[in-house]
Design an enzyme around this catalytic site. Sequence first.
Site, PDB file in Angstrom:
ATOM      1  N   SER A  81       4.476  -2.797  10.589  1.00 18.51           N
ATOM      2  CA  SER A  81       3.970  -2.676   9.042  1.00 18.51           C
ATOM      3  C   SER A  81       3.831  -3.901   8.616  1.00 18.51           C
ATOM      4  O   SER A  81       3.027  -3.924   7.317  1.00 18.51           O
ATOM      5  CB  SER A  81       5.296  -1.792   8.254  1.00 18.51           C
ATOM      6  N   ASP A 228      11.100  -3.193  -1.864  1.00 23.67           N
ATOM      7  CA  ASP A 228      11.972  -2.886  -0.674  1.00 23.67           C
ATOM      8  C   ASP A 228      12.655  -4.425  -0.231  1.00 23.67           C
ATOM      9  O   ASP A 228      13.428  -4.423   0.601  1.00 23.67           O
ATOM     10  CB  ASP A 228      11.449  -2.289   0.255  1.00 23.67           C
ATOM     11  N   HIS A 231       8.378  -6.152   2.540  1.00 27.29           N
ATOM     12  CA  HIS A 231       7.080  -6.132   2.608  1.00 27.29           C
ATOM     13  C   HIS A 231       6.394  -6.675   1.658  1.00 27.29           C
ATOM     14  O   HIS A 231       6.786  -6.847   0.380  1.00 27.29           O
ATOM     15  CB  HIS A 231       6.549  -4.795   2.797  1.00 27.29           C
TER      16      HIS A 231
END
Length: 270
Positions: A81, A228, A231
Amino acid sequence: MINRPFRLPQRLLTVVALTITIAISGCQKTPDANEAQTDTGTQNSNKNTSQTSDTQLPQTTSTTNPAEQQAPLTILALGDSLTEGLGVDNNANYPAQLQTRLQELGYKDLKVINSGLSGETSTGLVNRLDWVLQTKPDITILTIGANDAIRGIDVATVEANIRTAVKRLQDNDSVVILGGMQIYDNLGSDYVKSFAAIYPRVAKDMNVTLIPFFLDGVGGDPKLNQADAIHPTKEGYTLIVNNNILPILQPELKKINPSNVTNTPTETAQ
């Protein structure tokens, strides 16, 4: 006595006639030698021209097409990701920003392919290598392992998978740039140290260029990460591209194809 006066003019006439004939023949051209030389010269000239054309033709047809010499370079951004760009727009992830930045720096005929997959582990990445190798990457930026660490997967397994991926890429003539990863201390200091040591060890053993820490300068900074805390934001990816990737990538691009740059980049924007 009567005949002499009559014969004398005839002899004179004969002499005059012969003189006129000789004079006329003396004024005519002598075509044999000159015309032969002219014809031969023309034939030789035509022959030489023909030989020259015949000699030059293969050289012309064997010349390499300039377009083939400037085939586009492919950079494969391969990972999880962090590569895919979870949580940011399609033009804000690092592969997209890298493509734009390279064009700004003067690189031509170059494309960056985003092959990031959210949730990807090192095992999953190895399993899809056959698929991604269809892109025939000249350079692969490999960033994998973060999801393995979150799951607490054995360090030896992670390293074995990364080595497998690197070898497969190298066997397919792709230059590998390995993005080093580090993790938080919630899994214990031994695991954290062992995990971080994977990347420099693999880079050294397999002759791979290393980005020491892919998230350097961005990881752990709330201003450059999403809610979060994992990221990066668009701005975070910008710093990663300019500060962490380009200084490592540009020398590799120069090695592969120096002519791919219209204006040689001298520095990256901050």
